[in-house]
Motif scaffolding. Sequence first.
Motif, short mmCIF file in Angstrom:
data_model
loop_
_atom_site.label_atom_id
_atom_site.label_comp_id
_atom_site.label_asym_id
_atom_site.label_seq_id
_atom_site.Cartn_x
_atom_site.Cartn_y
_atom_site.Cartn_z
N UNK A 55 0.84 -1.19 0.00
CA UNK A 55 0.00 0.00 0.00
C UNK A 55 0.88 1.24 0.00
N UNK A 56 0.30 2.34 -0.50
CA UNK A 56 1.00 3.61 -0.53
C UNK A 56 0.00 4.72 -0.25
N UNK A 57 0.35 5.60 0.66
CA UNK A 57 -0.50 6.74 0.93
C UNK A 57 -0.34 7.82 -0.13
N UNK A 58 0.87 8.00 -0.62
CA UNK A 58 1.15 8.99 -1.65
C UNK A 58 2.13 8.38 -2.64
N UNK A 59 1.68 8.20 -3.87
CA UNK A 59 2.49 7.59 -4.91
C UNK A 59 2.72 8.59 -6.03
N UNK A 60 3.97 8.89 -6.30
CA UNK A 60 4.31 9.76 -7.42
C UNK A 60 4.30 8.95 -8.71
N UNK A 91 3.91 -14.67 -8.97
CA UNK A 91 3.57 -13.61 -8.03
C UNK A 91 2.07 -13.56 -7.83
N UNK A 92 1.68 -13.09 -6.65
CA UNK A 92 0.27 -12.87 -6.31
C UNK A 92 0.24 -11.74 -5.29
N UNK A 93 0.21 -10.50 -5.79
CA UNK A 93 0.39 -9.33 -4.93
C UNK A 93 -0.73 -8.33 -5.18
N UNK A 94 -1.33 -7.86 -4.10
CA UNK A 94 -2.31 -6.79 -4.18
C UNK A 94 -1.67 -5.45 -3.84
N UNK A 95 -2.07 -4.41 -4.57
CA UNK A 95 -1.48 -3.08 -4.35
C UNK A 95 -2.57 -2.02 -4.36
N UNK A 96 -2.49 -1.09 -3.40
CA UNK A 96 -3.42 0.03 -3.32
C UNK A 96 -2.65 1.31 -3.05
N UNK A 97 -2.97 2.34 -3.81
CA UNK A 97 -2.40 3.67 -3.58
C UNK A 97 -3.54 4.64 -3.38
N UNK A 98 -3.54 5.32 -2.23
CA UNK A 98 -4.64 6.23 -1.92
C UNK A 98 -4.63 7.49 -2.78
#
Length: 719
Positions: A377-382, A428-435
């Motif tokens: 997860x990422x709160x702020x992703x450039x 791979x089996x990866x979940x990703x979320x960027x707010x």
Amino acid sequence: MRLARKIVLWIIGVWLALVVVLLIVVATFDWNRLKPTINAQVSDTIGRPFAINGDLSVHWQRERGASGMESWVPWPAFVAQDIRVGNPDWASQPIFAHLEAVHFRVAPLPLLAHRVEIPVLYLTQPTIDLERDAQNRTNWDVALAGSGSPSTWQLDLRAIGFDRGHVSLNDAVSKTSLQVTMETLQHAIPYDQIVAQQSSDAREQATKTVGASARTALARESGKEGNEPGKTGAAYQFVWQAVGKYQGLTVDGNGKTGGVLALQQADQAFPLQADVHVGDSHIALVGTLTDPLHLAALDIRLWFSGTSMAKLYPLTGVTLPDTPPYATEGHLRANLKRGASHFSYDHFRGRVGGSDLAGSLTFDTGGARPKLAGTLSSQLLRFADLAPLIGADSNAQKQQRGDATPQPADKVLPVEPFRTDRWRAMDADVGFNANRIVREAQLPIDGLSTHVAMDNGVLTLDPLNFALAGGTVASNLHIDGSITPMKGAIRMKARHLKLKELFPTFEPMRTSFGEINGDAALDARGNSVSELMGTSTGELKLLMNDGAISKTLLETAGLNVANVVIAKLFGDKTVKINCAASDMAATNGLYETRLFVFDTEDATVRVNGTINFANEKLDLDVRPASKGLRILSLRSPLYVKGTLKNPDVGVQPGPLILRGGGALALGVFAAPVAALLPLVAASRGAPDNTCATVLEQMRGSSKARPAPLPAKAKAPATR
């Protein structure tokens, strides 16, 4: 009775005398006489030369920590000086290991049960030469010669004690050459003290690599470890240093270890610490190892930092994408087994470029291929930090890596090949979320959610969803990198993208209520953007209402062809768009306009023809239909030839089109218009949806001229 008593006393006396004589013989025996026999027996067993060149002696003493009978029986303590173990014939050096001395004690009573029990084996000043040749032969693998039947004797070695020494490694397979030296610390250092020092050093290195933001991100994990059971009492007694090369990269590292490695007692932790630079990658760790015979309990705090995560692949075997400079800190636990190890990197956090990153990952090696799984997860992703992950890194970054492909001067679509060579190295089996996502060009992506799956070179991102410009983009992407050229498919739905948020710096859009809706379904084959677009098959649909367009905006967006066409039609002024609708069908890279029209206050412009992305050639016919006598220059049709790189836009030869003739001809597009109506339904919430009116007019009979737009619909977008 007296005779019987005398006989018993004689028997006891003889037995005691024999014991005393045996003890005297054993105590005074010159054990060096056994060295030829021991040397020959061990050499035959390990299949290489073995020799005790120094003194071999035995001392007897009672074991302080023993209890019961063992506390009364003296234990033999063996000392062997100057031990040498030879290498196999193929090795470049004659000696595999040299030890100045070996010390160990043997419990006497277990010998009666054919069990050799050694509490601690101490190695004094070992010098070890490790080697692997190009045929993958290793000198540390020893095949023990057996008699064909299992031995009745068992070895029970409880722990190994170390002393200062030297280890060299020459590995032709991994192109590694290392020299490791170990020295005794002047005094033992507590575990907690090393944790604090390593944390500070790792964050200082992260600050140099990524920036001050990395120190802040990593500091959030401080204080969470260091007083765990089994670690508080651990102490470091030796310091080591390593220098050399690994796959052509410079290696420079140091660290500390404990003094005695318990081989069987899982409650006795062996402390480890390392701070290593391999090229421009920095790896630091501090923690403990227990049960090393089964390699089952590695528990450490781990720091990574460097210029790109992709450079960790030779070190970790984990396929990671190219990234900007990064730094992470987390808790690594490992269950190490030959061919089936399990690693977990728990609750890590850090920075990648200007973006934060956190999550938990696992890595398993027991299947057909290693597998990486977990959540990030990422709160702020450039967006600039995300771009290399999707192959959009800059030419400067590619040139820095040394893998940039020159772009042909006559092509617009990138020919840089995708790097799929490592896709089949692991799953791979990866979940990703960027707010929140930030892009320098102010593209208003508010969030990203995706699930990444890699299975034997087949990459799937399902879903791949964005929150964009007040609307949503829902998509899924499937790329088969196991074949050459790779095969790709994308399905995408864009809904309610607000124009005023999509173009926040374009003044005419700031008060617009317009929005964009669109669908895309494409299949393609190729190893670059150019090849994929040149083989793509499917369809594209797009609907925009209540917007605006200008030559300057198109120049900023890099739309070279559209920029020239608009300049020819409307000059440099900003043009209000009531509705823009497009329905294009693609076959092997040839995109044909089933419907391409945009309606303005002054004219309705229809575009027919093809765009061939295989060779980037254009063949379009632009036919404007003026409304009334507002713009006389719009009575002439245009042609668009040339290429995407160098378009040729001019006036069609022949007579002028009658005023309004283009609008009458739109009636033949009833079927393509019907295909776009679902996009109109998707945008019903937008006030004054002029596309509904325009498309309904276009569905009318070709014999009837479309009615003029309602006055409200024709009002400027800045109303």
